[in-house]
Design an enzyme around this catalytic site. Structure first.
Site, PDB file in Angstrom:
ATOM      1  N   ASP A 183       0.796  -1.225   0.000  1.00 43.86           N
ATOM      2  CA  ASP A 183       0.000   0.000   0.000  1.00 43.86           C
ATOM      3  C   ASP A 183       0.829   1.277   0.000  1.00 43.86           C
ATOM      4  O   ASP A 183       0.269   2.357   0.058  1.00 43.86           O
ATOM      5  CB  ASP A 183      -0.952   0.012   1.196  1.00 43.86           C
ATOM      6  CG  ASP A 183      -0.222   0.296   2.502  1.00 43.86           C
ATOM      7  OD1 ASP A 183       0.996   0.030   2.572  1.00 43.86           O
ATOM      8  OD2 ASP A 183      -0.867   0.795   3.441  1.00 43.86           O
ATOM      9  N   GLU A 438       3.770 -10.358   5.353  1.00 45.01           N
ATOM     10  CA  GLU A 438       2.478 -10.830   4.854  1.00 45.01           C
ATOM     11  C   GLU A 438       2.551 -11.580   3.531  1.00 45.01           C
ATOM     12  O   GLU A 438       1.871 -11.215   2.566  1.00 45.01           O
ATOM     13  CB  GLU A 438       1.493  -9.652   4.756  1.00 45.01           C
ATOM     14  CG  GLU A 438       1.268  -8.983   6.092  1.00 45.01           C
ATOM     15  CD  GLU A 438       0.077  -8.008   6.101  1.00 45.01           C
ATOM     16  OE1 GLU A 438      -0.517  -7.775   5.038  1.00 45.01           O
ATOM     17  OE2 GLU A 438      -0.244  -7.499   7.189  1.00 45.01           O
ATOM     18  N   TYR A 492      -5.701  -6.411  12.672  1.00 44.87           N
ATOM     19  CA  TYR A 492      -6.488  -5.170  12.582  1.00 44.87           C
ATOM     20  C   TYR A 492      -7.919  -5.349  13.070  1.00 44.87           C
ATOM     21  O   TYR A 492      -8.863  -4.874  12.434  1.00 44.87           O
ATOM     22  CB  TYR A 492      -6.440  -4.639  11.146  1.00 44.87           C
ATOM     23  CG  TYR A 492      -5.086  -4.045  10.803  1.00 44.87           C
ATOM     24  CD1 TYR A 492      -4.822  -2.707  11.089  1.00 44.87           C
ATOM     25  CD2 TYR A 492      -4.073  -4.809  10.249  1.00 44.87           C
ATOM     26  CE1 TYR A 492      -3.581  -2.151  10.806  1.00 44.87           C
ATOM     27  CE2 TYR A 492      -2.827  -4.267   9.971  1.00 44.87           C
ATOM     28  CZ  TYR A 492      -2.588  -2.937  10.245  1.00 44.87           C
ATOM     29  OH  TYR A 492      -1.364  -2.381   9.976  1.00 44.87           O
ATOM     30  N   GLU A 528       1.962  -5.303  13.858  1.00 46.62           N
ATOM     31  CA  GLU A 528       1.091  -4.250  13.329  1.00 46.62           C
ATOM     32  C   GLU A 528      -0.279  -4.331  13.969  1.00 46.62           C
ATOM     33  O   GLU A 528      -0.850  -5.415  14.106  1.00 46.62           O
ATOM     34  CB  GLU A 528       0.884  -4.382  11.805  1.00 46.62           C
ATOM     35  CG  GLU A 528       2.049  -3.936  10.962  1.00 46.62           C
ATOM     36  CD  GLU A 528       1.758  -3.979   9.453  1.00 46.62           C
ATOM     37  OE1 GLU A 528       0.575  -3.836   9.069  1.00 46.62           O
ATOM     38  OE2 GLU A 528       2.706  -4.160   8.689  1.00 46.62           O
TER      39      GLU A 528
HETATM   40  C1  GCB Z   1      -0.819  -4.218   6.526  1.00 49.86           C
HETATM   41  C2  GCB Z   1       0.468  -3.994   5.832  1.00 49.86           C
HETATM   42  C3  GCB Z   1       0.885  -2.538   5.855  1.00 49.86           C
HETATM   43  C4  GCB Z   1      -0.303  -1.661   5.557  1.00 49.86           C
HETATM   44  C5  GCB Z   1      -1.378  -1.892   6.597  1.00 49.86           C
HETATM   45  C6  GCB Z   1      -2.618  -1.052   6.293  1.00 49.86           C
HETATM   46  O1  GCB Z   1      -1.127  -5.289   6.969  1.00 49.86           O
HETATM   47  O2  GCB Z   1       1.507  -4.794   6.348  1.00 49.86           O
HETATM   48  O3  GCB Z   1       1.907  -2.347   4.919  1.00 49.86           O
HETATM   49  O4  GCB Z   1       0.035  -0.298   5.523  1.00 49.86           O
HETATM   50  O5  GCB Z   1      -1.742  -3.226   6.639  1.00 49.86           O
HETATM   51  O6  GCB Z   1      -2.706   0.065   6.761  1.00 49.86           O
HETATM   52  O7  GCB Z   1      -3.470  -1.528   5.557  1.00 49.86           O
END
Ligand code: GCB
Length: 623
Positions: A183, A438, A492, A528
Site C-alpha cells: 500500500d 504478509e 487489525y 502491526e
Molecule cells: C498491513 C500492511 C501494511 C499496511 C497496513 C494497512 O497489513 O503490512 O503495509 O500499511 O496493513 O494500513 O493496511
C-alpha cells in the site's frame, strides 16, 4: 559489481571518499507507450542535455514528487540521471583503486562512467558498487550516467504487475499502470548517497565481527573477527606472492586502546566490558548503544609496503531466544515499537539527515525501544543511528505480499537475503531478520519455499540472529512457514474487521495470539495494529477516521496486550502501525495516504502520540 563496497565508504589515512550528492540532470524515457530512446541514442555517452531537455534532480531523493511534471511522478520505466565529477590527480600518481558506490537505487540500475558500462544492480534497497579506476580520464570532468527502472514483475522482490490498455476508445494510446501488492507509494530513483572512494591496490574488502561474553560475568567480552581482503591486481602470480599482515585494535568509545592482535582472523578480549544496551533497557550505570571500534590495518608488501586502514564500529551484546522467551544481555526484552517507512514529503524515500535525526528523537521521546524496517531494508545512515542510540531493529527484506513461490522468485529472494545479511551482519541494533511481510502463506508452495529461505539466512548470518516472517493469514495446522524462531503477526481487529467496534479487541486479540502460539509454540510479537485518523478530525463518542477513534482503538489494544502479558510467557511485544502517515498509491479507501501514523507525515504528534508515549514510558519504567 565488486565486494569492495560491502563496507560503507570511509575516510582514513589510506582512503579518500568523495560525495557525488547534489543536483544532477534528469530525464524520463518512454512510459505510456512512448518509445524508449536512451539506449539507441546512447544517452550514457554524453551529457544528458546534448540529447534533449533535462530537469534538475536532487540526489539522493525519489524523483516522483520533485518535478512539476505529473508524468515524472507517475512514470513507469526508465529514468536517466547524469552528473560530472573530478578526481584529484594524486589518485593516479599514488596508484589508488577507485570505486563508485550507491546506497540504493529503486529498482533496477545501470551505471556508466565516461561512456563505459560499469555495472547493473537489481533490487531497490541495498547498496552496490563497482571499480572505475580504468574508466577515469585525467584532466577532464568524468561523466557519470545512471539509468533507473522501477518496473516490477512477478519475479522481482517485491512483485508487481504492469497493465497496458489497448482499447483506444477508452484509454489514451499506451496507457499503462503498475499494480502491486503493497500500500505504499512505489517511489523511485537514486534514494541514497553516492560516493566515489579510493583504496590501496590491496584493500580491506570486508570485516566480520561477532562477540560473546565470557562466564556470563558481563565483564569480559570475547570478540571474534575476520578480515578479508581484495585486490585489483589481475596477475594471479603477483597476488599469491604478496605478503599480508593485519594489525587489529579494539578501541572503546573514548578511543582508548583496549586490545590488539596481529592476525587477520582471530579472537580478542575486551576487559571492563560495556555492553550494547537497548534504549531504556540498560542498568543505571550504563548508557544505551555503547559502540567500540575495530581498527583494522591491512599491511601488504609487494614492491613496497602499503597499508589500508578501516574503522568499523560495533557493539557487544547477546541475544537469547527460545520457545517462550527473548532476551537481550540476559534480560527479557519486551518490544515497544513501531512499524515505519522511509517516507517524507518532496524527497519520498530519499535519505534526509534532518528527517532521520528527527525521527529518532521522536522515537526516543515516545519511550519506544525498537522498530521494524517495514517493508524493506532501510538506509545504512538510519541503522547507524539505531546502533548509536540503542534502538532495536527487526531488519526486514523487501519481500512484501509474496505469492507464487516459484524457483526464480526463490533465487531472487536468496540473493536479496545475502546482500542484506552481508550489509548488516555486524550491527548490534539488528536483532532479528524478517524474511518478508504478509506473504500469501496459505499457498501450498510457501512452506517449502520459506524453509529454504530460512535455512539459507541461518547459514549466512555469523551472528545467529533469530528469524521471523511477518504473517497475517490464518493458520490451518500444517500450512505456512515452519522453522521460525519468533512469530510476528499483523492484526487489525476493530479496523479491517468489526470496523468501528474496538470493544472486540480485548477479546479477539488474546484469543488469536493464543491460537498462533498453540500452533507454532514460539514467542509472539504483534508487529502491526493501527487505526487511521485524519489529523484534527474529532467526534465523541468516537467514530472511524477521527483522532478520538484512533485513541480508543489503541486503548483497547493496550488492554489486550496487558491480558497477554499477564496470561502468557511468550508474548514479547507490540509495535504500532505506523510511526507516521505515509504516501500510498491513488486509492479510494484511503484519504490521500495511509493515515495510521501516530505522527503526521511532517512529524507532528497526533493525539495518539501522547497516549502511546504514556504507555511506552510506563512499560519502560516496569523493566
Ligand atoms: C498491513 C500492511 C501494511 C499496511 C497496513 C494497512 O497489513 O503490512 O503495509 O500499511 O496493513 O494500513 O493496511
Amino acid at each position: 559489481g565488486t565486494r569492495a563496497g560491502i563496507l560503507y565508504p570511509q575516510d582514513s589515512e589510506s582512503r579518500e571518499v568523495k560525495s557525488l550528492d547534489g543536483i544532477w540532470a534528469f530525464r524520463i524515457d518512454g512510459g505510456n507507450g512512448k518509445p524508449i530512446l536512451g539506449f539507441q541514442e546512447k544517452w550514457y555517452s554524453d551529457e544528458l542535455r546534448s540529447t534533449g531537455d533535462v530537469e534538475l534532480m536532487p540526489v539522493p531523493s525519489s524523483y516522483n514528487d520533485v518535478s512539476q511534471n505529473k508524468d515524472v511522478r507517475d512514470h513507469i520505466g526508465w529514468a536517466w540521471y547524469q552528473t560530472q565529477f573530478w578526481t584529484p590527480g594524486r589518485w593516479q600518481s599514488e596508484d589508488r583503486n577507485v570505486f563508485i558506490r550507491f546506497g540504493s537505487a529503486n529498482y533496477f540500475a545501470m551505471v556508466w562512467v565516461n561512456g563505459e558500462h560499469v555495472m547493473n544492480h537489481t533490487g531497490g534497497h541495498l547498496p552496490f558498487s563497482g571499480e572505475i579506476t580504468g574508466y577515469l580520464i585525467p584532466g577532464v570532468p568524468n561523466l557519470l550516467v545512471v539509468a533507473v527502472n522501477n518496473t516490477l514483475s512477478s519475479l522481482t522482490i517485491p512483485q508487481g504487475t504492469l497493465i497496458v490498455q489497448n482499447d483506444e476508445t477508452r484509454f489514451p494510446k499506451g496507457f499503462t499502470t503498475q499494480e502491486y501488492n503493497f500500500d505504499y507509494f512505489h517511489y523511485a530513483g537514486i534514494h541514497r548517497p553516492v560516493y566515489v572512494f579510493t583504496t590501496p591496490k590491496y584493500y580491506i574488502e570486508d570485516i566480520t565481527v561477532t562477540s560473546t561474553i565470557l562466564n556470563n560475568s558481563q565483564l569480559l567480552g570475547v570478540v571474534n573477527y575476520d578480515v578479508s581482503f581484495g585486490s585489483s591486481v589481475d596477475d594471479n602470480n603477483i597476488r599469491e606472492n604478496v605478503s599480508t599482515e593485519c594489525l587489529v585494535v579494539i578501541r572503546d568509545a573514548k578511543n582508548r586502546k583496549i586490545s590488539y592482535g596481529r592476525d587477520c582472523s582471530g579472537t580478542l578480549e575486551v576487559p571492563g566490558l560495556h555492553l550494547w544496551w537497548p534504549y531504556t533497557h540498560q542498568p543505571p550505570t550504563e548508557t544505551p548503544g555503547y559502540l567500540y571500534t575495530l581498527e583494522v590495518h591491512l599491511i601488504t608488501n609487494l614492491v613496497s609496503v602499503d597499508e589500508d586502514v578501516y574503522r568499523l564500529k560495533f557493539g557487544i551484546r547477546t541475544i537469547e531466544y527460545g520457545d517462550n522467551y527473548f532476551k537481550i544481555n540476559g534480560k527479557p526484552f519486551y518490544f515497544r515499537g513501531f512499524g515505519r517507512h522511509e517516507d517524507y514529503s518532496i524527497r519520498g524515500r530519499g535519505v534526509d539527515w534532518a528527517m532521520l535525526v528527527k525521527d529518532h528523537n521522536l522515537i526516543q521521546w515516545t519511550g519506544a525501544n525498537s522498530y521494524r524496517t517495514s517493508h524493506y531494508p532501510y538506509a545504512e545512515e538510519i541503522l547507524d543511528l539505531a546502533d548509536r542510540l540503542g534502538i532495536v531493529i527487526i531488519d526486514e527484506s523487501p519481500a512484501i505480499g509474496l505469492s507464487g513461490f516459484g524457483n526464480q522468485l526463490l533465487a531472487n529472494h536468496l540473493q536479496v537475503m545475502e546482500e542484506l545479511v552481508m550489509r548488516d551482519k555486524n550491527r548490534a541494533s539488528v536483532i532479528m531478520w524478517s524474511l518478508g511481510n504478509e506473504p500469501k502463506s496459505l499457498q501450498l508452495p510457501a512452506t517449502l519455499y520459506f524453509e529454504k529461505v530460512i535455512a539459507e539466512t541461518r547459514r549466512l548470518d555469523p551472528g545467529n540472529r533469530p528469524i521471523t516472517i511477518v504473517l497475517s493469514e490464518g493458520f490451518p495446522a500444517d500450512i505456512g512457514p515452519r522453522g521460525l524462531d519468533v512469530v510476528c503477526i499483523n492484526r487489525y481487529f476493530g479496523w479491517y474487521s468489526n470496523t468501528g467496534r474496538p470493544e472486540v479487541v480485548r477479546l479477539q486479540m488474546p484469543t488469536d495470539v493464543k491460537a498462533w502460539n498453540k500452533h507454532y509454540k514460539k514467542p509472539i510479537l504483534v508487529t502491526e495494529y493501527g487505526a487511521g485518523s485524519v489529523v484534527g478530525m474529532h467526534q465523541n463518542p468516537s467514530f472511524v477516521w477521527t483522532e478520538d477513534y484512533q485513541v480508543d482503538y489503541m486503548y483497547e489494544h493496550f488492554k489486550a496486550f496487558d491480558i497477554l502479558r499477564n496470561d502468557t510467557d511468550y508474548f514479547i511485544g507490540e509495535m504500532i502501525w505506523n510511526f507516521a502517515d505515509f504516501a500510498t498509491p491513488p486509492e479510494t479507501f484511503r484519504p490521500w495516504g495511509c493515515m495510521k501514523g501516530v505522527f503526521t507525515r511532517d512529524r507532528q504528534p497526533k493525539y495518539a502520540a501522547h497516549l502511546l508515549r504514556q504507555r511506552y514510558w510506563s512499560l519502560a519504567n516496569l523493566t
